[in-house]
Scaffold this motif. Structure first.
Motif, PDB file in Angstrom:
ATOM      1  N   ALA A 197      20.202  28.321  60.521  1.00 21.25           N
ATOM      2  CA  ALA A 197      20.388  26.874  60.403  1.00 21.25           C
ATOM      3  C   ALA A 197      19.054  26.147  60.530  1.00 21.25           C
ATOM      4  O   ALA A 197      18.124  26.618  61.182  1.00 21.25           O
ATOM      5  N   GLN A 198      18.970  24.984  59.902  1.00 18.97           N
ATOM      6  CA  GLN A 198      17.812  24.116  60.071  1.00 18.97           C
ATOM      7  C   GLN A 198      17.926  23.397  61.407  1.00 18.97           C
ATOM      8  O   GLN A 198      19.024  23.199  61.943  1.00 18.97           O
ATOM      9  N   ILE A 199      16.780  22.996  61.957  1.00 18.12           N
ATOM     10  CA  ILE A 199      16.788  22.271  63.218  1.00 18.12           C
ATOM     11  C   ILE A 199      15.789  21.127  63.153  1.00 18.12           C
ATOM     12  O   ILE A 199      14.689  21.283  62.618  1.00 18.12           O
ATOM     13  N   ASP A 200      16.189  19.972  63.673  1.00 14.88           N
ATOM     14  CA  ASP A 200      15.318  18.807  63.722  1.00 14.88           C
ATOM     15  C   ASP A 200      15.893  17.821  64.727  1.00 14.88           C
ATOM     16  O   ASP A 200      16.992  18.030  65.265  1.00 14.88           O
ATOM     17  N   ILE A 201      15.157  16.751  64.983  1.00 19.50           N
ATOM     18  CA  ILE A 201      15.665  15.694  65.853  1.00 19.50           C
ATOM     19  C   ILE A 201      16.890  15.074  65.208  1.00 19.50           C
ATOM     20  O   ILE A 201      16.867  14.684  64.041  1.00 19.50           O
ATOM     21  N   ARG A 202      17.981  15.005  65.962  1.00 19.43           N
ATOM     22  CA  ARG A 202      19.231  14.488  65.415  1.00 19.43           C
ATOM     23  C   ARG A 202      19.497  13.094  65.966  1.00 19.43           C
ATOM     24  O   ARG A 202      19.274  12.829  67.146  1.00 19.43           O
ATOM     25  N   ASP A 203      19.988  12.215  65.092  1.00 17.11           N
ATOM     26  CA  ASP A 203      20.124  10.810  65.451  1.00 17.11           C
ATOM     27  C   ASP A 203      21.011  10.585  66.663  1.00 17.11           C
ATOM     28  O   ASP A 203      20.689   9.775  67.539  1.00 17.11           O
ATOM     29  N   ASP A 204      22.144  11.298  66.742  1.00 15.10           N
ATOM     30  CA  ASP A 204      23.048  11.049  67.864  1.00 15.10           C
ATOM     31  C   ASP A 204      22.442  11.506  69.190  1.00 15.10           C
ATOM     32  O   ASP A 204      22.567  10.823  70.221  1.00 15.10           O
ATOM     33  N   ALA A 205      21.742  12.625  69.167  1.00 10.88           N
ATOM     34  CA  ALA A 205      21.080  13.099  70.381  1.00 10.88           C
ATOM     35  C   ALA A 205      19.930  12.166  70.760  1.00 10.88           C
ATOM     36  O   ALA A 205      19.723  11.863  71.948  1.00 10.88           O
ATOM     37  N   ARG A 206      19.197  11.714  69.765  1.00 10.20           N
ATOM     38  CA  ARG A 206      18.089  10.787  70.044  1.00 10.20           C
ATOM     39  C   ARG A 206      18.608   9.486  70.652  1.00 10.20           C
ATOM     40  O   ARG A 206      18.006   8.942  71.582  1.00 10.20           O
ATOM     41  N   ALA A 207      19.720   8.981  70.137  1.00 14.40           N
ATOM     42  CA  ALA A 207      20.282   7.732  70.648  1.00 14.40           C
ATOM     43  C   ALA A 207      20.672   7.873  72.124  1.00 14.40           C
ATOM     44  O   ALA A 207      20.469   6.950  72.926  1.00 14.40           O
ATOM     45  N   LEU A 208      21.245   9.017  72.485  1.00 15.71           N
ATOM     46  CA  LEU A 208      21.597   9.252  73.879  1.00 15.71           C
ATOM     47  C   LEU A 208      20.360   9.220  74.778  1.00 15.71           C
ATOM     48  O   LEU A 208      20.357   8.584  75.845  1.00 15.71           O
ATOM     49  N   LEU A 209      19.315   9.903  74.334  1.00 14.35           N
ATOM     50  CA  LEU A 209      18.094   9.953  75.130  1.00 14.35           C
ATOM     51  C   LEU A 209      17.415   8.588  75.185  1.00 14.35           C
ATOM     52  O   LEU A 209      16.900   8.184  76.237  1.00 14.35           O
ATOM     53  N   GLN A 210      17.415   7.872  74.070  1.00 12.54           N
ATOM     54  CA  GLN A 210      16.776   6.557  74.041  1.00 12.54           C
ATOM     55  C   GLN A 210      17.429   5.616  75.055  1.00 12.54           C
ATOM     56  O   GLN A 210      16.745   4.940  75.832  1.00 12.54           O
ATOM     57  N   ALA A 211      18.764   5.594  75.071  1.00 11.90           N
ATOM     58  CA  ALA A 211      19.476   4.732  76.021  1.00 11.90           C
ATOM     59  C   ALA A 211      19.178   5.143  77.456  1.00 11.90           C
ATOM     60  O   ALA A 211      18.982   4.294  78.337  1.00 11.90           O
ATOM     61  N   HIS A 212      19.147   6.452  77.698  1.00 14.56           N
ATOM     62  CA  HIS A 212      18.900   6.955  79.052  1.00 14.56           C
ATOM     63  C   HIS A 212      17.519   6.554  79.541  1.00 14.56           C
ATOM     64  O   HIS A 212      17.368   6.039  80.664  1.00 14.56           O
ATOM     65  N   TYR A 213      16.491   6.758  78.715  1.00 14.04           N
ATOM     66  CA  TYR A 213      15.133   6.463  79.159  1.00 14.04           C
ATOM     67  C   TYR A 213      14.854   4.974  79.189  1.00 14.04           C
ATOM     68  O   TYR A 213      14.067   4.491  80.027  1.00 14.04           O
ATOM     69  N   ASP A 214      15.502   4.208  78.321  1.00 13.11           N
ATOM     70  CA  ASP A 214      15.386   2.751  78.411  1.00 13.11           C
ATOM     71  C   ASP A 214      15.929   2.256  79.743  1.00 13.11           C
ATOM     72  O   ASP A 214      15.328   1.406  80.412  1.00 13.11           O
ATOM     73  N   ASN A 215      17.080   2.794  80.150  1.00 10.83           N
ATOM     74  CA  ASN A 215      17.682   2.396  81.423  1.00 10.83           C
ATOM     75  C   ASN A 215      16.841   2.845  82.617  1.00 10.83           C
ATOM     76  O   ASN A 215      16.879   2.223  83.684  1.00 10.83           O
TER      77      ASN A 215
END
Length: 240
Positions: free
Chosen positions: A90-108
């Protein structure tokens, strides 16, 4: 029908070097037992890509479920996600849904979602995210492989997220009988019991206390009545 089977793959040089004591196998074994999934095999491999890939493919072929622990953090030696992707082509890269979770977490948290932390958003194509209510960075499931963090608190939370979605069988039950005699004195009795109760697992675990030898005999199975019958017979034959 037989219970589903599982294997665990523990990943990390720190485990094999003795620097870190693994607690995740003990926890997973207990949770799978309660869920009716039989843990049949545990492997520990270093942070070596070919070894991880080979182990993942072999365990995935041999068991209904594989649980991995370790190697999905933000540092250079966290290579598990890439190895899982290669193992399944399988291909692997930064995924939007995972990035969104991390973005919200680190913003908070008031912290920056930097390049290193973004590594935790790299998910193989086709994988399903595993919820992480402790530190947000998700695990993922790829085919029958459930990829989880090595930090015990996070690993436990991920197991709790995954298990309700897996079909289990009959929970494993057990009874323990303490025998204050050496193994050699009870071996013949246990052998005969095991032969007559082939549907059960009978284990003998010796101990020594104040110079006195004894053993805990553990009778395991999925049928409580059969376990009772075997334990009762053993106690009678040993005059306990």
């Amino acid at each position: 029908m037989a219970n589903p089977t599982a294997a665990m793959l523990v990943i990390g040089d720190e485990i094999l070097s003795g620097r870190t004591r693994d607690a995740n196998m003990h926890y997973l074994a207990g949770e799978l037992t309660k869920h009716g999934i039989d843990l049949k095999e545990v492997r520990i491999v270093s942070d070596d890509a070919p070894a991880i890939e080979a182990a993942v493919k072999a365990l995935s072929d041999d068991h209904d479920h594989v649980f991995t622990s370790g190697g999905i953090g933000p540092t250079h030696d966290d290579i598990t996600a890439d190895c899982i992707a290669r193992a399944f082509g399988a291909q692997i890269d930064i995924r939007d849904d995972a990035r969104a979770l991390l973005q919200a977490h680190y913003d908070n948290s008031g912290l920056e979602l930097n390049e290193a932390r973004l590594r935790m958003a790299r998910i193989p194509d086709g994988a399903v995210l595993i919820d992480n209510p402790v530190s947000t960075a998700p695990g993922f499931a790829m085919e029958n492989v459930h990829v989880m963090a090595g930090v015990p608190l996070v690993f436990q939370a991920m197991v709790a997220s995954v298990l309700p979605g897996l079909t289990g069988g009959s929970p494993l039950l057990s009874q323990t009988l303490r025998v204050d005699r050496g193994e050699g004195d009870i071996a013949a009795t246990l052998s005969a019991l095991a032969g007559d109760f082939a549907d059960l697992t009978i284990g003998c675990y010796p101990f020594q206390i104040n110079g006195v030898f004894g053993a805990n005999v553990v009778v395991r199975g999925t049928d409580g009545a059969r376990i009772d019958a075997a334990t009762t017979r053993l106690a009678k034959e040993l005059d306990l």
